[in-house]
Design an enzyme around this catalytic site. Structure first.
Site, mmCIF file in Angstrom:
data_model
loop_
_atom_site.group_PDB
_atom_site.id
_atom_site.type_symbol
_atom_site.label_atom_id
_atom_site.label_comp_id
_atom_site.label_asym_id
_atom_site.label_seq_id
_atom_site.Cartn_x
_atom_site.Cartn_y
_atom_site.Cartn_z
ATOM 1 C CB CYS A 272 -2.520 -5.254 -2.256
ATOM 2 S SG CYS A 272 -3.159 -6.141 -0.808
ATOM 3 N N GLY A 316 -5.617 -6.972 5.368
ATOM 4 C CA GLY A 316 -6.119 -6.813 6.723
ATOM 5 C C GLY A 316 -6.061 -5.383 7.199
ATOM 6 C CG PHE A 317 -3.265 -3.244 8.027
ATOM 7 C CD1 PHE A 317 -3.193 -2.580 9.243
ATOM 8 C CD2 PHE A 317 -2.686 -4.506 7.936
ATOM 9 C CE1 PHE A 317 -2.556 -3.143 10.335
ATOM 10 C CE2 PHE A 317 -2.044 -5.090 9.015
ATOM 11 C CZ PHE A 317 -1.985 -4.403 10.225
ATOM 12 C CG HIS A 369 -4.621 -9.025 -5.198
ATOM 13 N ND1 HIS A 369 -3.242 -9.183 -5.163
ATOM 14 C CD2 HIS A 369 -5.000 -8.798 -3.922
ATOM 15 C CE1 HIS A 369 -2.823 -9.065 -3.911
ATOM 16 N NE2 HIS A 369 -3.875 -8.835 -3.148
ATOM 17 C CD GLU A 371 -2.390 -9.333 -8.555
ATOM 18 O OE1 GLU A 371 -2.283 -9.850 -7.443
ATOM 19 O OE2 GLU A 371 -2.955 -8.232 -8.733
#
Length: 399
Positions: A272, A316-317, A369, A371
């Site tokens: 992320c 968001g990026f 993600h 995880e």
């Protein structure tokens, strides 16, 4: 423009609340959670389950989360599923809150936790209309005002929202990171030692690494390269950069540390925010998405295998890198010699870069993600890949 509550609210004792967007649109409903006011960036999450993991994910720091699933709180909360030691969202928006939880693992209601931790929310509004508005106009600042605050003049409330800081340019990792290093011991025989930089790490990440026989040393976001090198008897076998909140363009110090990791040829894995920082370290730019990816049902294709994974997202990026060809890392123009880079994963909804693979370095990352708790688990193999990367690396070649 005002939208009134669509669902039937069976709790007649709730105080009034109003949600105000920075473009002036408002939604009136009922207080949910703590009474008061809050401001942040309005984002929506498409997950139908896993609200406890969402609320306790540090990546949601300073964000007001709109749940697109209509019923929230049905399974209550427990002490096992939290991803950190507190709720991080700035505010919470739901359509129909559960009147009472019903699950054998539930220890208390969701609203109990929201109230105890001072999280201001709103219920009884048309979250579908709000989500459509954010999709059309983009993520924006928002405020929730409940109790007496909800009756203040709209101009005053809108002004408070517009005066809130923007997510663009925000450096937030240090605000959510651990302040002291700690160790998550390997489960069973210890195979590797990893230095994990906590930029907003979720508890499940070191847990899954530990299950691979990795001793995880979790370090603050302010850790230097020397701090990383001090982990283990002879330095770490690998370095990990976690998820986290904020604008990657504001994380210059973290990028500088990561470049030292790449220069030393230490195996690296990023998730992320860690993916965005790897992109910057390699010389790519980053940009803000219109409304981001948040939820547990995002389709991503692994370009090396053609396999489609259903994945959990909260970003968001994104990294600005070409998806159609392997390229030389832009940083190589500065003599860093990072070699070839491939976009390894792409979101099938909008072609956003979802992973990077360094072909001449022991480094890779993903934007989503692996995880994921409460799921899905299609991408769990990425932790196996980290183990393989460290297994194949010879410490004598680190330089």
């Amino acid at each position: 423009m005002t939208a009134s509550a669509a669902p039937l609210d069976l709790d007649l004792d709730r105080e009034s609340a109003v949600l105000v967007l920075e473009d002036g649109r408002t939604f009136r409903g009922d207080a949910y959670g703590a009474i008061g006011q809050t401001v942040g960036e309005a984002v929506f999450s498409t997950g139908m389950t896993g609200y406890q993991e969402t609320l306790t994910d540090p990546s949601y720091h300073r964000q007001v989360v709109v749940m697109t699933a209509p019923h929230v709180g049905n399974t209550g909360v427990n002490d096992e599923d939290a991803e950190s030691d507190r709720i991080w969202v700035a505010g919470y928006v739901v359509r129909d809150p559960a009147l009472r939880p019903s699950n054998w693992r539930s220890q208390r209601s969701l609203e109990d936790d929201l109230r105890q931790q001072g999280v201001v929310g709103i219920s009884g509004i048309d979250t579908r209309a709000l989500t459509r508005h954010l999709r059309e106009r983009g993520a924006m600042r928002v405020g929730i005002f409940s109790g007496e605050r909800s009756e203040l003049p709209l101009a005053e409330l809108t002004g408070a929202v517009r005066n809130a800081p923007s997510m663009t340019g925000a450096a937030l990792a240090a605000e959510v990171s651990t302040t002291e290093p700690y160790v998550v011991p390997a489960v069973g025989e210890k195979r590797f030692t990893v230095a994990a930089v906590d930029l907003g790490i979720k508890a499940m990440t070191p847990t899954l690494m530990a299950q691979q026989g990795i001793e995880v040393h979790v370090l603050p976001a302010t850790a230097t390269f020397d701090d990383l090198q001090a982990v283990g008897d002879a330095g770490p076998d690998g370095v990990f950069f976690s998820n986290g909140p904020g604008d990657p363009a504001a994380a210059d110090a973290e990028v500088a540390v990561l470049r030292e990791v790449l220069d030393a040829r230490i195996p690296f894995f990023g998730i992320c925010f860690g993916n965005q920082l790897l992109g910057r370290a390699l010389g790519f730019g980053t940009y803000k998405l219109k409304y981001g990816h948040r939820g547990i049902n995002q389709p991503v294709i692994d370009r090396s295998t053609g396999k489609v994974e259903i994945t959990a997202h909260n970003h968001g990026f994104a990294v600005d890198a070409p998806v159609d060809a392997d390229v030389t890392a832009p940083s190589d123009r500065d003599g860093t010699a990072y070699g070839r880079v491939r976009v390894s994963h792409v979101c099938l909804n909008d072609d956003v870069v979802e992973g990077l693979d360094c072909l001449d370095l022991p480094a890779y990352s993903v934007q989503y993600h692996p995880e994921a708790a409460a799921g899905p688990h299609d991408a769990g193999y990425l932790f196996d890949r980290f183990v393989e990367l460290m297994s194949n690396n010879e410490k004598g070649n680190r330089g």
